[in-house]
Motif scaffolding. Sequence first.
Motif, PDB file in Angstrom:
ATOM      1  N   GLY A 111       0.814  -1.212   0.000  1.00 44.06           N
ATOM      2  CA  GLY A 111       0.000   0.000   0.000  1.00 44.06           C
ATOM      3  C   GLY A 111       0.848   1.262   0.000  1.00 44.06           C
ATOM      4  O   GLY A 111       0.529   2.240  -0.693  1.00 44.06           O
ATOM      5  N   LEU A 112       1.937   1.251   0.760  1.00 46.26           N
ATOM      6  CA  LEU A 112       2.836   2.404   0.802  1.00 46.26           C
ATOM      7  C   LEU A 112       3.453   2.673  -0.577  1.00 46.26           C
ATOM      8  O   LEU A 112       3.500   3.813  -1.049  1.00 46.26           O
ATOM      9  CB  LEU A 112       3.932   2.151   1.835  1.00 46.26           C
ATOM     10  N   PHE A 128      -3.146  11.975   0.210  1.00 46.42           N
ATOM     11  CA  PHE A 128      -3.971  11.134   1.077  1.00 46.42           C
ATOM     12  C   PHE A 128      -4.070   9.682   0.580  1.00 46.42           C
ATOM     13  O   PHE A 128      -4.528   8.790   1.304  1.00 46.42           O
ATOM     14  CB  PHE A 128      -5.376  11.725   1.219  1.00 46.42           C
ATOM     15  N   TYR A 129      -3.632   9.440  -0.675  1.00 45.44           N
ATOM     16  CA  TYR A 129      -3.656   8.059  -1.162  1.00 45.44           C
ATOM     17  C   TYR A 129      -2.605   7.188  -0.455  1.00 45.44           C
ATOM     18  O   TYR A 129      -2.728   5.953  -0.434  1.00 45.44           O
ATOM     19  CB  TYR A 129      -3.413   8.016  -2.673  1.00 45.44           C
ATOM     20  N   ILE A 130      -1.584   7.800   0.102  1.00 48.65           N
ATOM     21  CA  ILE A 130      -0.572   7.020   0.813  1.00 48.65           C
ATOM     22  C   ILE A 130      -1.129   6.428   2.110  1.00 48.65           C
ATOM     23  O   ILE A 130      -1.113   5.204   2.293  1.00 48.65           O
ATOM     24  CB  ILE A 130       0.694   7.864   1.081  1.00 48.65           C
ATOM     25  N   PRO A 131      -1.654   7.268   3.049  1.00 44.94           N
ATOM     26  CA  PRO A 131      -2.182   6.653   4.283  1.00 44.94           C
ATOM     27  C   PRO A 131      -3.369   5.730   4.025  1.00 44.94           C
ATOM     28  O   PRO A 131      -3.529   4.708   4.707  1.00 44.94           O
ATOM     29  CB  PRO A 131      -2.573   7.858   5.141  1.00 44.94           C
ATOM     30  N   SER A 132      -4.222   6.091   3.045  1.00 41.52           N
ATOM     31  CA  SER A 132      -5.382   5.237   2.785  1.00 41.52           C
ATOM     32  C   SER A 132      -4.952   3.866   2.269  1.00 41.52           C
ATOM     33  O   SER A 132      -5.490   2.828   2.677  1.00 41.52           O
ATOM     34  CB  SER A 132      -6.329   5.904   1.783  1.00 41.52           C
ATOM     35  N   SER A 133      -3.964   3.834   1.364  1.00 35.44           N
ATOM     36  CA  SER A 133      -3.506   2.554   0.812  1.00 35.44           C
ATOM     37  C   SER A 133      -2.814   1.705   1.876  1.00 35.44           C
ATOM     38  O   SER A 133      -2.989   0.477   1.930  1.00 35.44           O
ATOM     39  CB  SER A 133      -2.558   2.799  -0.367  1.00 35.44           C
ATOM     40  N   ALA A 171     -14.594   1.130   0.004  1.00 34.78           N
ATOM     41  CA  ALA A 171     -15.409   2.116   0.714  1.00 34.78           C
ATOM     42  C   ALA A 171     -14.542   3.009   1.595  1.00 34.78           C
ATOM     43  O   ALA A 171     -14.790   4.223   1.724  1.00 34.78           O
ATOM     44  CB  ALA A 171     -16.478   1.405   1.554  1.00 34.78           C
ATOM     45  N   ILE A 172     -13.514   2.420   2.208  1.00 38.63           N
ATOM     46  CA  ILE A 172     -12.579   3.225   3.008  1.00 38.63           C
ATOM     47  C   ILE A 172     -11.868   4.250   2.127  1.00 38.63           C
ATOM     48  O   ILE A 172     -11.683   5.415   2.506  1.00 38.63           O
ATOM     49  CB  ILE A 172     -11.561   2.303   3.711  1.00 38.63           C
ATOM     50  N   GLN A 173     -11.473   3.822   0.915  1.00 40.95           N
ATOM     51  CA  GLN A 173     -10.818   4.753  -0.006  1.00 40.95           C
ATOM     52  C   GLN A 173     -11.758   5.898  -0.375  1.00 40.95           C
ATOM     53  O   GLN A 173     -11.344   7.067  -0.467  1.00 40.95           O
ATOM     54  CB  GLN A 173     -10.382   4.008  -1.265  1.00 40.95           C
ATOM     55  N   MET A 174     -13.028   5.581  -0.611  1.00 42.80           N
ATOM     56  CA  MET A 174     -14.004   6.626  -0.948  1.00 42.80           C
ATOM     57  C   MET A 174     -14.141   7.635   0.194  1.00 42.80           C
ATOM     58  O   MET A 174     -14.322   8.840  -0.033  1.00 42.80           O
ATOM     59  CB  MET A 174     -15.362   5.983  -1.248  1.00 42.80           C
ATOM     60  N   LEU A 175     -14.059   7.147   1.425  1.00 44.53           N
ATOM     61  CA  LEU A 175     -14.144   8.047   2.577  1.00 44.53           C
ATOM     62  C   LEU A 175     -12.973   9.023   2.586  1.00 44.53           C
ATOM     63  O   LEU A 175     -13.147  10.225   2.842  1.00 44.53           O
ATOM     64  CB  LEU A 175     -14.165   7.218   3.870  1.00 44.53           C
ATOM     65  N   PHE A 176     -11.759   8.542   2.281  1.00 45.26           N
ATOM     66  CA  PHE A 176     -10.592   9.430   2.211  1.00 45.26           C
ATOM     67  C   PHE A 176     -10.768  10.455   1.100  1.00 45.26           C
ATOM     68  O   PHE A 176     -10.422  11.631   1.268  1.00 45.26           O
ATOM     69  CB  PHE A 176      -9.327   8.599   1.978  1.00 45.26           C
TER      70      PHE A 176
END
Length: 592
Positions: A111-112, A128-133, A171-176
Amino acid sequence: MGMQMLNLALLMLERVGIVIILAFLLVNVRPFRQLLFEQRTVANQLKLILIFAFFAIIANLTGVEVNAHNQLVTTGILLNVPHQNSVANTRLLAVTVSGVVGGPAVGAVVGLIAGGHRVLQGGLAAWFYIPSSVLIGALAGRMYQRQTVQRKRVLFMSPVQGIVVGFVMEAIQMLFILLFSPTGWELVKLIALPMMTINAVGTFIFLSIIQLFLNQEQEMRAMQTHDVLALADQTLPYFRAGLNGESAQPVASIIQRYTNFSAISLTSTDKILAHVGAGSDHHVAGANIVTRLSTEAIANNEIRIAHSKREIGCSQADCPLAGAIVIPLDVDGKVVGTLKMYATDAAFITPVEEQLAQGLGSIFSSQIALGAAENQSKLVKDAEIKSLQAQINPHFFFNAMNTISATMRHDTEKARQLLVQLSTYFRSNLIGVRETEITLAQERAQVQAYLTLEQTRFPDKYQIDFENQASTSALLPPFTIQVLVENAIKHAFAGKKQDNHIQIRITVAGAMLQIQVSDNGSGIDPAVMSQLGQQTVPSEQGSGTALYNLNQRLIGLYGPASGLQFQSNPTGTTVTTQIPLKGAKPHASLDR
C-alpha cells in the motif's frame, strides 16, 4: 451521470484482467506458487511485496483519468496526471489481495509503494492516497490473520468473504477521497459504486482462482492416495517373494499403470532388474546401473531428484529421460535396491510427484521386509516366535485401512500421515518377529503408530501419558508395552466413550527396568484375575492369547520374577513387569 458510471465500470472491468493474470501466475508458475503456499519467511514476504507492488503500479499506469469536470479522459499510459484530475484504477485491488495473501506487513508495504507511486503521478494533492492505501493493506492483512487462526487448515478466506472485504476496502478509499479531495463529493458520486463493485468482484475472482487450484490439488491428492492403496495391494504378492528379476518386472508395469511417469525402473544395488517405458532400448534388465543418480542414492541411502539430463547422468547421449526421482529401498537400514521414476519432461517432477515417490518407496521397503521376514520365519522353529507372529491382528489392519480411506475424503494430508504410521506399525511387527529384544525407542515408535491409528478411529476417546526415566536404547522384548496398551484399550473401557486414561511408566529400580501400564477402567473380573497370563482367556474382542504369550515370553527370557503382575479394582487396573536392565544406563530426566 448514469452513462458515465456505466462506461467507467466497463473500463475498470477490463483492468481486472491484470489481477487475473497475477492469480494465474501465483498458482501455475512454480516459483510463484511456492511463495503463495510456503511458510511466511522474511525473504518470501519481500518477494511477495515486489510482485504485488509491481502489479499495483501497473494498475496506476493503466487507470482511467477523470478530469476536473468529472468526465472520463481516454488516454494511454498515465505517467503524469494534472493535479486537478483524478484516476480510477485497480490499485486498491492489488493492495487488498496482497494483504489477504501475505498478511498485514505485506499489505501495508505494498500500500505504501502503490500510494507513493500515485502521488508521483498526480503531485502532492494526492497525498492522502498514501495513508489510505497503507491502512487498507494492513486491514486486509488483519483479516487474513483472523482467517488463519480460526481455520487452521485454510490459508485464505473464501471467495464470498472476498466480496465483502473488497467492497469495504474500496469504501474506506471513498471516505478518504470525500474528506481530502477538492472535488470529493462530486468525484465520489461518479466513481464510488463502480469502484466498490469492481474491487469486490476482482477480489472474488482472485480468491476463486486460488480456491479452484486448492480444490483441484486436494482432489488430485485424494485420487493419488486411492491409487497408492490399490497399487500397494497389487504389488504385495510380488514383493513378498523378495526384490529380484521375476518380481521386479510385473511390479514396474503396475507402478507405471497407476502413475503418469514416463518410465519406471527397479534395481538391485548394482544391476537393473526391470525397466518399463521410455529409454528401454538402453536401460535393459540385467545390465549394470547406467545413471550416476542411482549410484549416489544407493551410496548415501537418500532420495535423489534430477530436473535435467545432466543431473540424471545417463551415459547414453540420446536418452529421452529428462527428470527422475530415485528412492532407495532399504530393509533394516540396509539398501537392497532402488525404485526409479522417470519423466521425459523435467517440469513433470513437482512436489506432488516427489511425495508420491517417497510414499511408494516406504511402502515397497516394508513389503520387501515383509517378504524377508516371511522367508526367515519359515526357517525358524522357535514356537514362541511363531506364536508372536500370530499376534499381528488382521482386524486391526482392515480397521486401519478403512480409517485411512475415510480420512482421505476430507483430509488427504492426514491420510498420508496415517499411511506412514501404518507402515511403521507393520515394520515394527516384522522386526519383532526376527528379534528377541529391541530398543525402547523402537517399541515406543510401534506403540505410537498403533495409538495414532486408534485415536483417529476414536477421536478424544483415549488419553495416553508416557513417562520414561530410562534410556531409549534400553532393551526389552518386542511388543511388551504394545500388548499391555492394546489390552487396556480393548478391555478396560467397556461402555465408556470419554475420560479414558492410560498411563505408561518406564522406571529404573536398581538393575531392573520396570514397565507399568495403568488405566482408569472398570477393572478385571476377580473370577478371571488368576487366569491372566497363565492361560488363554477368550473374550468377545479377541482370542485372549496376547497376555498369555507375553507373560510366557517374559518368564522364558528372564525367569518367573519377570512375569506379569496384575493389580485391579473397580476404578482401574495396573499391569507391571520387571526385567533386567540392559543396553544403557538410565537417564536423569523424564522423557514424555
